[in-house]
Design a protein around this motif. Structure first.
Motif, PDB file in Angstrom:
ATOM      1  N   GLU A   1       0.858  -1.177   0.000  1.00 37.29           N
ATOM      2  CA  GLU A   1       0.000   0.000   0.000  1.00 37.29           C
ATOM      3  C   GLU A   1       0.902   1.237   0.000  1.00 37.29           C
ATOM      4  O   GLU A   1       2.114   1.121   0.015  1.00 37.29           O
ATOM      5  CB  GLU A   1      -0.893  -0.012   1.253  1.00 37.29           C
ATOM      6  CG  GLU A   1      -1.832  -1.205   1.344  1.00 37.29           C
ATOM      7  CD  GLU A   1      -3.089  -1.025   0.497  1.00 37.29           C
ATOM      8  OE1 GLU A   1      -3.310   0.076  -0.020  1.00 37.29           O
ATOM      9  OE2 GLU A   1      -3.841  -2.002   0.351  1.00 37.29           O
ATOM     10  N   LEU A   2       0.288   2.402   0.019  1.00 31.09           N
ATOM     11  CA  LEU A   2       1.074   3.636  -0.039  1.00 31.09           C
ATOM     12  C   LEU A   2       2.216   3.677   0.987  1.00 31.09           C
ATOM     13  O   LEU A   2       3.338   4.021   0.627  1.00 31.09           O
ATOM     14  CB  LEU A   2       0.158   4.857   0.120  1.00 31.09           C
ATOM     15  CG  LEU A   2       0.832   6.226   0.022  1.00 31.09           C
ATOM     16  CD1 LEU A   2      -0.101   7.256  -0.605  1.00 31.09           C
ATOM     17  CD2 LEU A   2       1.323   6.720   1.368  1.00 31.09           C
ATOM     18  N   PRO A   3       1.979   3.324   2.255  1.00 33.03           N
ATOM     19  CA  PRO A   3       3.086   3.406   3.216  1.00 33.03           C
ATOM     20  C   PRO A   3       4.261   2.500   2.845  1.00 33.03           C
ATOM     21  O   PRO A   3       5.416   2.894   2.984  1.00 33.03           O
ATOM     22  CB  PRO A   3       2.448   2.962   4.539  1.00 33.03           C
ATOM     23  CG  PRO A   3       1.003   3.276   4.366  1.00 33.03           C
ATOM     24  CD  PRO A   3       0.710   2.993   2.919  1.00 33.03           C
ATOM     25  N   GLU A   4       3.969   1.296   2.344  1.00 33.74           N
ATOM     26  CA  GLU A   4       5.059   0.402   1.944  1.00 33.74           C
ATOM     27  C   GLU A   4       5.848   0.993   0.780  1.00 33.74           C
ATOM     28  O   GLU A   4       7.071   0.878   0.733  1.00 33.74           O
ATOM     29  CB  GLU A   4       4.525  -0.973   1.525  1.00 33.74           C
ATOM     30  CG  GLU A   4       4.199  -1.904   2.676  1.00 33.74           C
ATOM     31  CD  GLU A   4       2.753  -1.788   3.121  1.00 33.74           C
ATOM     32  OE1 GLU A   4       2.070  -0.821   2.707  1.00 33.74           O
ATOM     33  OE2 GLU A   4       2.316  -2.658   3.889  1.00 33.74           O
ATOM     34  N   VAL A   5       5.126   1.599  -0.159  1.00 33.72           N
ATOM     35  CA  VAL A   5       5.814   2.177  -1.314  1.00 33.72           C
ATOM     36  C   VAL A   5       6.668   3.368  -0.867  1.00 33.72           C
ATOM     37  O   VAL A   5       7.806   3.536  -1.304  1.00 33.72           O
ATOM     38  CB  VAL A   5       4.816   2.597  -2.410  1.00 33.72           C
ATOM     39  CG1 VAL A   5       5.544   3.213  -3.602  1.00 33.72           C
ATOM     40  CG2 VAL A   5       4.004   1.380  -2.871  1.00 33.72           C
ATOM     41  N   GLU A   6       6.138   4.177   0.033  1.00 33.61           N
ATOM     42  CA  GLU A   6       6.909   5.321   0.524  1.00 33.61           C
ATOM     43  C   GLU A   6       8.134   4.850   1.317  1.00 33.61           C
ATOM     44  O   GLU A   6       9.220   5.405   1.184  1.00 33.61           O
ATOM     45  CB  GLU A   6       6.017   6.229   1.378  1.00 33.61           C
ATOM     46  CG  GLU A   6       6.714   7.436   1.963  1.00 33.61           C
ATOM     47  CD  GLU A   6       7.346   8.366   0.926  1.00 33.61           C
ATOM     48  OE1 GLU A   6       6.926   8.338  -0.242  1.00 33.61           O
ATOM     49  OE2 GLU A   6       8.267   9.122   1.291  1.00 33.61           O
ATOM     50  N   VAL A   7       7.944   3.823   2.136  1.00 36.81           N
ATOM     51  CA  VAL A   7       9.084   3.304   2.896  1.00 36.81           C
ATOM     52  C   VAL A   7      10.115   2.683   1.947  1.00 36.81           C
ATOM     53  O   VAL A   7      11.327   2.839   2.138  1.00 36.81           O
ATOM     54  CB  VAL A   7       8.606   2.289   3.959  1.00 36.81           C
ATOM     55  CG1 VAL A   7       9.770   1.519   4.555  1.00 36.81           C
ATOM     56  CG2 VAL A   7       7.846   3.023   5.061  1.00 36.81           C
TER      57      VAL A   7
ATOM     58  N   ILE B   1     -10.312  10.999  -5.666  1.00 36.15           N
ATOM     59  CA  ILE B   1     -10.319  12.179  -4.800  1.00 36.15           C
ATOM     60  C   ILE B   1      -9.020  12.213  -3.995  1.00 36.15           C
ATOM     61  O   ILE B   1      -8.332  13.218  -3.928  1.00 36.15           O
ATOM     62  CB  ILE B   1     -11.539  12.169  -3.854  1.00 36.15           C
ATOM     63  CG1 ILE B   1     -12.845  12.187  -4.669  1.00 36.15           C
ATOM     64  CG2 ILE B   1     -11.476  13.371  -2.913  1.00 36.15           C
ATOM     65  CD1 ILE B   1     -14.102  12.123  -3.821  1.00 36.15           C
ATOM     66  N   VAL B   2      -8.711  11.083  -3.389  1.00 37.60           N
ATOM     67  CA  VAL B   2      -7.471  10.969  -2.630  1.00 37.60           C
ATOM     68  C   VAL B   2      -6.852   9.614  -2.967  1.00 37.60           C
ATOM     69  O   VAL B   2      -7.560   8.613  -3.060  1.00 37.60           O
ATOM     70  CB  VAL B   2      -7.719  11.141  -1.108  1.00 37.60           C
ATOM     71  CG1 VAL B   2      -8.745  10.143  -0.587  1.00 37.60           C
ATOM     72  CG2 VAL B   2      -6.418  11.037  -0.307  1.00 37.60           C
ATOM     73  N   VAL B   3      -5.552   9.574  -3.170  1.00 37.36           N
ATOM     74  CA  VAL B   3      -4.877   8.322  -3.520  1.00 37.36           C
ATOM     75  C   VAL B   3      -4.350   7.620  -2.271  1.00 37.36           C
ATOM     76  O   VAL B   3      -4.200   8.233  -1.220  1.00 37.36           O
ATOM     77  CB  VAL B   3      -3.672   8.533  -4.473  1.00 37.36           C
ATOM     78  CG1 VAL B   3      -4.133   8.985  -5.825  1.00 37.36           C
ATOM     79  CG2 VAL B   3      -2.654   9.489  -3.864  1.00 37.36           C
ATOM     80  N   GLY B   4      -4.099   6.341  -2.403  1.00 36.97           N
ATOM     81  CA  GLY B   4      -3.338   5.628  -1.383  1.00 36.97           C
ATOM     82  C   GLY B   4      -4.132   5.157  -0.188  1.00 36.97           C
ATOM     83  O   GLY B   4      -3.561   4.615   0.747  1.00 36.97           O
TER      84      GLY B   4
ATOM     85  N   ILE C   1       3.938   4.665   8.009  1.00 37.63           N
ATOM     86  CA  ILE C   1       5.245   4.972   7.405  1.00 37.63           C
ATOM     87  C   ILE C   1       6.320   4.978   8.486  1.00 37.63           C
ATOM     88  O   ILE C   1       7.409   4.426   8.299  1.00 37.63           O
ATOM     89  CB  ILE C   1       5.192   6.320   6.651  1.00 37.63           C
ATOM     90  CG1 ILE C   1       4.326   6.155   5.401  1.00 37.63           C
ATOM     91  CG2 ILE C   1       6.588   6.791   6.274  1.00 37.63           C
ATOM     92  CD1 ILE C   1       3.991   7.455   4.694  1.00 37.63           C
ATOM     93  N   VAL C   2       6.008   5.562   9.636  1.00 40.85           N
ATOM     94  CA  VAL C   2       6.982   5.578  10.736  1.00 40.85           C
ATOM     95  C   VAL C   2       7.298   4.146  11.161  1.00 40.85           C
ATOM     96  O   VAL C   2       8.453   3.761  11.311  1.00 40.85           O
ATOM     97  CB  VAL C   2       6.439   6.388  11.933  1.00 40.85           C
ATOM     98  CG1 VAL C   2       7.297   6.157  13.169  1.00 40.85           C
ATOM     99  CG2 VAL C   2       6.396   7.869  11.581  1.00 40.85           C
TER     100      VAL C   2
END
Ligand SMILES: [Zn+2]
Length: 277
Positions: free
Chosen positions: A3-9, A171-174, A218-219
């Motif tokens: 998901e978005l947090p995994e991709v950001e990490v 509207i909002v991603v992730g 993410i943290v």
């Protein structure tokens, strides 16, 4: 599924190893994944410097002076940074071999189910945000532009259940399935409620919940970052403590009522009928 947090990490994990480095070689071990790999990409990337990394929704963006490599991890993909000379395993489909001050390193994409993607957007094709995969995306949930006001404004004519409006991503991603369930729980909103019927005040709470839950993920992911880049690491998707997600029949952590599971648009929704009205 990442998901978005995994991709950001993942982005934060690989960035220090590839930003500013020069690509020696791009190796493709099959014709493509979800889509064919762009022809001639190895030649396009060889000798070019990676200027920066970025992320849009669940797309990892690797920037060059002449364009952007768009990477998606699909259902099961992950990236690792490896020292050179490690034999690829099954499902290791793509390598970016880079050289920098610490010598040579390999960014390797592993994707057993092959729903991932590696695509190229040349600068001359126009602005990156106009790429067909990116142009329909909603705002980034962790950006300033995302707020309860935006959710409220954009849902006045949306009669679909709020859970599905969040998942739609326009509207909002992730806000994937897990984070949609968890943020609706935190905001006390029933996932079946028509998006158009939710008040501005409740959308303020929902936007806040989405930001807090994604930021916390993410943290937490950052603390398990080594798993993403370890030589022998597995997928490294982080497990979190959920309030409702995947807890059907288990007492709600807030009120003790059993968590309910329903289907909305083929996806499972978990919620507490007592806490979410
Ligand atoms: Zn409850």
């Amino acid at each position: 599924m990442p998901e978005l947090p995994e991709v950001e990490v993942t982005r934060r994990g690989v960035a220090p190893h590839i930003e500013g480095r020069v690509v020696e070689q791009a190796i493709f071990r099959r014709e493509g994944l979800r889509w064919p790999f762009p022809p001639g990409l190895s030649e396009l990337l060889a000798g070019r410097r990676i200027t920066h990394t970025d992320r849009r929704g669940k797309y990892l963006l690797i920037g060059f002076e002449h364009g952007t490599l768009i990477v998606h991890l699909g259902m099961s993909g992950h990236l690792r940074v490896l020292p050179p000379g490690i034999e690829p395993r099954k499902h290791d489909h793509f390598d970016l071999v880079v050289s920098g001050p610490e010598g040579r390193q390999v960014l390797r994409l592993h994707d057993p189910r092959r729903f991932g993607a590696v695509l190229w957007h040349a600068n001359e094709a126009g602005p990156l945000e106009e790429h067909e995969l990116l142009r329909g995306l909603g705002v980034e949930p962790l950006d300033e532009g995302f707020s309860g006001a935006l959710l409220h404004r954009e849902t006045r004519r949306r009669n679909a259940p709020i859970k599905q409006v969040l998942l739609a991503g326009d509207i909002v991603v992730g806000v994937g399935n897990i984070y949609a369930c968890e943020s609706l729980f935190r905001a006390g909103i029933n996932p079946k409620t028509a998006a158009s019927r939710i008040s501005r005040a409740r959308y303020d709470m929902l936007a806040e919940a989405i930001k807090e839950i994604l930021a916390a993920a993410i943290v937490q992911g950052g603390s398990t970052l080594r798993d993403f880049i370890a030589v022998n690491g597995q997928s490294g998707y982080f497990q979190q403590t959920y309030f409702v997600y995947d807890r059907a029949g288990v007492p709600c952590r807030n009120c003790g009522a059993p968590v309910r599971q329903i289907k909305q648009g083929q996806r499972s929704t978990f919620y507490c009928a007592q806490c979410q009205r």
